[in-house]
Design a protein around this motif. Structure first.
Motif, PDB file in Angstrom:
ATOM      1  N   LEU A 113      33.699 -10.617  25.850  1.00  0.00           N
ATOM      2  CA  LEU A 113      32.761  -9.501  25.769  1.00  0.00           C
ATOM      3  C   LEU A 113      31.349 -10.034  25.976  1.00  0.00           C
ATOM      4  O   LEU A 113      31.006 -11.114  25.484  1.00  0.00           O
ATOM      5  N   LEU A 114      30.533  -9.251  26.691  1.00  0.00           N
ATOM      6  CA  LEU A 114      29.152  -9.623  26.974  1.00  0.00           C
ATOM      7  C   LEU A 114      28.224  -8.455  26.683  1.00  0.00           C
ATOM      8  O   LEU A 114      28.605  -7.292  26.840  1.00  0.00           O
ATOM      9  N   CYS A 115      27.011  -8.769  26.281  1.00  0.00           N
ATOM     10  CA  CYS A 115      25.963  -7.755  26.198  1.00  0.00           C
ATOM     11  C   CYS A 115      24.621  -8.446  26.377  1.00  0.00           C
ATOM     12  O   CYS A 115      24.511  -9.668  26.234  1.00  0.00           O
ATOM     13  N   ASP A 116      23.594  -7.650  26.714  1.00  0.00           N
ATOM     14  CA  ASP A 116      22.259  -8.230  26.759  1.00  0.00           C
ATOM     15  C   ASP A 116      21.582  -8.042  25.403  1.00  0.00           C
ATOM     16  O   ASP A 116      22.031  -7.260  24.568  1.00  0.00           O
ATOM     17  N   GLN A 117      20.533  -8.782  25.197  1.00  0.00           N
ATOM     18  CA  GLN A 117      19.878  -8.778  23.888  1.00  0.00           C
ATOM     19  C   GLN A 117      19.112  -7.488  23.611  1.00  0.00           C
ATOM     20  O   GLN A 117      18.742  -7.223  22.466  1.00  0.00           O
ATOM     21  N   GLN A 118      18.916  -6.665  24.633  1.00  0.00           N
ATOM     22  CA  GLN A 118      18.261  -5.388  24.440  1.00  0.00           C
ATOM     23  C   GLN A 118      19.258  -4.283  24.097  1.00  0.00           C
ATOM     24  O   GLN A 118      18.877  -3.197  23.686  1.00  0.00           O
TER      25      GLN A 118
END
Length: 246
Positions: A113-118
């Motif tokens: 799983l990936l996400c950006d810090q925003q």
């Protein structure tokens, strides 16, 4: 009460929600007992759909997750750009859409799983060894319009480094792509034990994704919590699910 799922423990922003399912608490019969979420494994389809609905309710998902027909490809679907809820053939998804859960099914392969810090962009990847060799992680990260260094990654339950036996050909394919991969293989009975999470972490690091959380959960050795194809052959599937909350 039987726990159907666990929250993903990683340093993601609050609006990014993520869980992974366990194998207990559903209605599927052996050898799919009991919270099997895979429609492709010859389980009773009605039982699988009931299991999916039970998980959706228990985890308070905003709606039914987006499911894929996973075939160890490097095809990536942008869920933000489609309204088609038919099951497409792909092995990764990205999204900027709110309240749209992305589900990756596994039973030894590595869910990433990936996400950006925003908290504006998410991705879910089905990363078996074939997908890793072929660059499924790199190709998914390439879909992110920002700096990969701002991404956060989670490596979920998979077959662990003490259980994943592979042949010399598998090791050779990884080493052809990167000599660094040698550190993820240990000789074992004329074959090798492979460390899937380490191989994934190496691929992430090579493209600048350094914020990586390991679950350290082994599907093969923990039969009470997880399905394992290598251990059981005919078996069910878990899901790792990520979405953006309002």
């Amino acid at each position: 009460m039987v726990k159907l799922w666990q929250p993903v423990d990683w340093p993601a922003p609050k609006r990014v929600r993520a869980i992974y399912s366990l194998r207990q608490g559903g209605i599927s019969q052996p050898p799919f007992d009991s919270l099997n979420l895979g429609l492709h494994v010859s389980d009773n389809p009605d039982a699988v759909l009931t299991n999916r609905a039970m998980l959706q309710g228990a985890a308070k998902l905003p709606q039914s997750p987006y499911w894929l027909n996973q075939v160890h490809s490097t095809t990536i679907l942008d869920v933000s750009c489609t309204s088609d809820r038919e099951t497409p053939t792909a092995d990764a998804m990205t999204s900027r859409a709110l309240s749209m859960p992305l589900a990756i099914m596994t039973a030894d392969c590595l869910p990433v799983l990936l996400c950006d810090q925003q908290g504006d962009w998410i991705a879910a990847i089905h990363a078996g060894w074939r997908g890793l060799v072929d660059g499924i992680i790199e190709k998914t990260v390439a879909k992110y319009p920002g700096d990969p260094a701002s991404l956060v990654a989670w490596l979920g339950p998979c077959i662990g480094p003490e259980a994943f036996e592979v042949g010399k050909d598998v090791r050779s394919q990884f080493l052809d792509a990167s000599p660094e991969a040698a550190s993820a293989f240990v000789e074992y009975r004329e074959k090798y034990l492979a460390n899937l999470p380490l191989l994934a972490q190496q691929r992430l690091a090579s493209i600048g994704v350094m914020n990586v959380t390991f679950s350290h959960l082994c599907t093969y050795t923990d039969a009470a919590s997880f399905f394992s194809y290598r251990r059981d052959g005919v078996t069910g599937r878990m899901a790792s699910i990520i979405w953006l909350s309002d």
